[in-house]
Scaffold this motif. Sequence first.
Motif, PDB file in Angstrom:
ATOM      1  N   THR A  33       0.773  -1.025  -0.015  1.00  0.00           N
ATOM      2  CA  THR A  33       0.045   0.071   0.212  1.00  0.00           C
ATOM      3  C   THR A  33       0.816   1.288  -0.001  1.00  0.00           C
ATOM      4  O   THR A  33       2.249   1.166   0.186  1.00  0.00           O
ATOM      5  CB  THR A  33      -0.824   0.083   1.058  1.00  0.00           C
ATOM      6  N   TRP A  34       0.482   2.325  -0.126  1.00  0.00           N
ATOM      7  CA  TRP A  34       1.065   3.761   0.106  1.00  0.00           C
ATOM      8  C   TRP A  34       1.543   3.416   1.683  1.00  0.00           C
ATOM      9  O   TRP A  34       0.842   3.233   2.434  1.00  0.00           O
ATOM     10  CB  TRP A  34      -0.206   4.795   0.207  1.00  0.00           C
ATOM     11  N   SER A  35       3.002   3.788   1.568  1.00  0.00           N
ATOM     12  CA  SER A  35       3.530   3.813   2.783  1.00  0.00           C
ATOM     13  C   SER A  35       4.459   4.765   3.198  1.00  0.00           C
ATOM     14  O   SER A  35       4.733   5.760   2.082  1.00  0.00           O
ATOM     15  CB  SER A  35       4.281   2.313   2.979  1.00  0.00           C
ATOM     16  N   LEU A  36       4.757   5.082   4.615  1.00  0.00           N
ATOM     17  CA  LEU A  36       5.518   6.165   4.744  1.00  0.00           C
ATOM     18  C   LEU A  36       6.037   6.149   6.134  1.00  0.00           C
ATOM     19  O   LEU A  36       5.411   5.873   7.010  1.00  0.00           O
ATOM     20  CB  LEU A  36       4.749   7.765   4.709  1.00  0.00           C
ATOM     21  N   ASP A  37       7.126   6.455   6.631  1.00  0.00           N
ATOM     22  CA  ASP A  37       7.921   6.440   7.857  1.00  0.00           C
ATOM     23  C   ASP A  37       7.918   7.878   8.183  1.00  0.00           C
ATOM     24  O   ASP A  37       8.529   8.728   7.742  1.00  0.00           O
ATOM     25  CB  ASP A  37       9.073   5.936   7.871  1.00  0.00           C
ATOM     26  N   GLU A  38       6.846   8.169   9.270  1.00  0.00           N
ATOM     27  CA  GLU A  38       7.142   9.347   9.923  1.00  0.00           C
ATOM     28  C   GLU A  38       8.068   9.805  10.753  1.00  0.00           C
ATOM     29  O   GLU A  38       8.646  10.821  11.042  1.00  0.00           O
ATOM     30  CB  GLU A  38       5.660   9.794  10.249  1.00  0.00           C
ATOM     31  N   HIS A  67       6.249  -3.401  11.747  1.00  0.00           N
ATOM     32  CA  HIS A  67       6.047  -2.634  10.557  1.00  0.00           C
ATOM     33  C   HIS A  67       6.736  -3.488   9.514  1.00  0.00           C
ATOM     34  O   HIS A  67       6.254  -3.157   8.356  1.00  0.00           O
ATOM     35  CB  HIS A  67       6.661  -1.261  10.744  1.00  0.00           C
ATOM     36  N   SER A 111       1.276  13.959  11.003  1.00  0.00           N
ATOM     37  CA  SER A 111       0.077  13.283  11.492  1.00  0.00           C
ATOM     38  C   SER A 111      -0.278  13.823  12.964  1.00  0.00           C
ATOM     39  O   SER A 111      -1.089  13.307  13.668  1.00  0.00           O
ATOM     40  CB  SER A 111       0.406  11.814  11.644  1.00  0.00           C
ATOM     41  N   LEU A 142      -4.158   8.555   9.680  1.00  0.00           N
ATOM     42  CA  LEU A 142      -3.846   8.480   8.146  1.00  0.00           C
ATOM     43  C   LEU A 142      -4.837   9.761   7.546  1.00  0.00           C
ATOM     44  O   LEU A 142      -4.298  10.273   6.590  1.00  0.00           O
ATOM     45  CB  LEU A 142      -4.422   7.173   7.429  1.00  0.00           C
ATOM     46  N   ARG A 154      -2.342  12.726   8.196  1.00  0.00           N
ATOM     47  CA  ARG A 154      -1.347  12.866   7.491  1.00  0.00           C
ATOM     48  C   ARG A 154      -1.469  13.075   6.050  1.00  0.00           C
ATOM     49  O   ARG A 154      -0.595  13.770   5.284  1.00  0.00           O
ATOM     50  CB  ARG A 154      -0.502  11.613   7.745  1.00  0.00           C
ATOM     51  N   ARG A 155      -2.609  12.629   5.515  1.00  0.00           N
ATOM     52  CA  ARG A 155      -2.534  12.226   4.071  1.00  0.00           C
ATOM     53  C   ARG A 155      -3.876  12.927   3.441  1.00  0.00           C
ATOM     54  O   ARG A 155      -4.025  13.090   2.267  1.00  0.00           O
ATOM     55  CB  ARG A 155      -2.785  10.729   3.656  1.00  0.00           C
ATOM     56  N   PHE A 172       3.609   4.270   8.622  1.00  0.00           N
ATOM     57  CA  PHE A 172       2.310   3.881   7.854  1.00  0.00           C
ATOM     58  C   PHE A 172       3.103   2.552   6.817  1.00  0.00           C
ATOM     59  O   PHE A 172       3.974   3.075   5.973  1.00  0.00           O
ATOM     60  CB  PHE A 172       1.849   4.773   6.930  1.00  0.00           C
ATOM     61  N   TYR A 185      -5.445  -0.078   7.402  1.00  0.00           N
ATOM     62  CA  TYR A 185      -5.884   0.811   6.289  1.00  0.00           C
ATOM     63  C   TYR A 185      -5.986   0.096   5.062  1.00  0.00           C
ATOM     64  O   TYR A 185      -5.159  -0.708   4.730  1.00  0.00           O
ATOM     65  CB  TYR A 185      -5.290   2.042   6.194  1.00  0.00           C
TER      66      TYR A 185
END
Lengths: 269, 269
Positions: free
Chosen positions: A114-119, A216, B166, B196, B199-200, B239, B267
Motif C-alpha cells: 500500500t501507500w507507505s511512509l515512515d513519519e 512494521h 500526523s 492516516l 497525515r494524508r 504507515f 488501512y
Amino acid sequence: MTTAHVFDQAIALTPQGGNLFAGHTSAAYGNMVGPFGGITAAQAMNAVLQHPQRLGEPVSLTVNFAAALAPGPFEVEARPARTNRSTQHWVIDVRQDGQSVLTGTAFTALRRDTWSLDEEAMPQCPSPEQVASGVGSIPMEWVKQYEMRPIAGAMPAVWDGSGDSSLTQLWVRDQPPRSLDFASLTALSDVFFPRLFVRRATLVPVGTVTLTIYFHADTAQLQATGSGHLLAQARAQAFRNGYFDHTAQLWNQAGVLLVTTHQLVYYKN
Amino acid sequence: MTTAHVFDQAIALTPQGGNLFAGHTSAAYGNMVGPFGGITAAQAMNAVLQHPQRLGEPVSLTVNFAAALAPGPFEVEARPARTNRSTQHWVIDVRQDGQSVLTGTAFTALRRDTWSLDEEAMPQCPSPEQVASGVGSIPMEWVKQYEMRPIAGAMPAVWDGSGDSSLTQLWVRDQPPRSLDFASLTALSDVFFPRLFVRRATLVPVGTVTLTIYFHADTAQLQATGSGHLLAQARAQAFRNGYFDHTAQLWNQAGVLLVTTHQLVYYKN
C-alpha cells in the motif's frame, strides 16, 4: 553437521499437538532474576510462528510477564482465537507447573503493498563502525548474546543519581550475527537496559511487566536487513509510583523502521 | 431519580457469576462500522473493574479488536490468570454468539508512592477556553459524546492529499462532563481520528486492530482531574503495507501525564 545458533537453541519448541508446545529456559539468556524477557517473548512468539494454522505474518504482539520463569521446562499454548479472511488473533499462555508465567496476545495478517511512509525518521547517528562495541562489565548472561554499540544513554559508569535524560541509542545485533527474523526481532525489541537506570543513575530492583511490539517490517524487509546492525532507540515518558514506561524504535541500517515498541516496567524505590 | 450519564449506561455490565459479565452495545457510541473502539475497550476494562477478586488499580490494558460488534448483547469474560502479592494479570475475552470479538490482557496493581517524574512534558498549548469546540460535520454518533477542541491536526476540511504531519493535539472530555475514572480514561485513550486521515488528507477504510494503554495516574490523580479537560496528543510513527501505528499521551489541565497509549490501525489503499 553445524551447531544451531544459541538463539535458535533457546527458542526451540517441540509441538505437543493442538495448540501446545514444549520449551526449556536457556542459561545463555539468563538475567538477574529468571531469563531475559526478550527471550521469553521470542519463545512465546515462536509458538505462533510454528503453529500449523497460522495465517500471515506477525503484525503485533503483547506479552505480560506474570512471574519470573524458573530454570527448566515450560509449556506454551498459542490459540487462534479468531481467524478472519486475511487476519488472525492469537491468545498466548506460557505455563510452568500449570501456573501462568506469561500471558499475551498476537495479531498476524496477510500484508499487501500500500501507500507507505515512515513519519519517525532514523536519527542522525555515527555508523556502527564508528562506535565501540561493549557495555562495560555487566554480569547478566543474556548481554553476551548481543553485540551492542552504545551511542547515547549507555549504562551509567557511576551510580551517582546524575542523569538528566532517559534517551538511549545503540547499534545492536545478535552475537554471533544471525539473519533477522520475527523471533529474533521480538527479542531485540526488549534489548534496552531499564530507563530508570539511565535517567537517574540509580540502581533499584526493576522488572518489565508488559511489552508490546508493532512489526512494521515484513519478511522481505527482514531478509533485506540480514545480519546487519539495528539502530535501537528508547525513551521513557513517565516514571510514577512504581511503574515507568518506555517508547522505542528499531531501524535497520538502511533507515527502514522495522519495529515500534513500548513497555511498562516495575521499579522499587 | 437522576438518569445515569450516557457513558455509564453504555458500560453497564450485569454479573453472570464467576468471571462472566453481560453487556449490550450502545447506539450512542456507534461508529462507521460497529461501535467506537474506545467504548468496547471501556466495557472490557469495566469487567475487570467490577470483578470481586480484583487486586489494585489498572496499570496497563491491551485490547485487540477481532471483529466489529453487531448491535446487541455481548458477554465479557475477565479471568485473573495470575495473582501475586501486590499485582494481578488478567485475560479478557468479549464474545458474541460464542465467537471472540475482542481479546485482551490487563494488569492491575497496588501502587505506592515512589520517586516519580514526567519525562514527556505537556506541550505548550492554548487553554481550553481559547480553543473553539467542534470538529465539523462528522456523522458518527460517538463523536457527539465528547467535547473536542482541536488545537492542531484536526480532521481535514478538504480531502486533497495535502497533509504533511500526523500530529494532532486537542482538548477533550466527556459530553456532558463526567468525573474521570479508569473506564472513561480507557475510552478517551481511543478518541483520536485515524492518523492516516490527518497525515494524508485522504479518506480510506480504516480500523484499529490493537490498542495498549499505560495508566500512569492513580485514583487520587483521576479524582483531582475531575471533569476537567484533557490535553490529548497523537502522532504516527510508520504507515506500512496496510497498518499504521500511533503513539499518544493524555495530560490533565494541571500538566499531569495520565496515560501513554499506542495503537495499530488497519488501512486499505
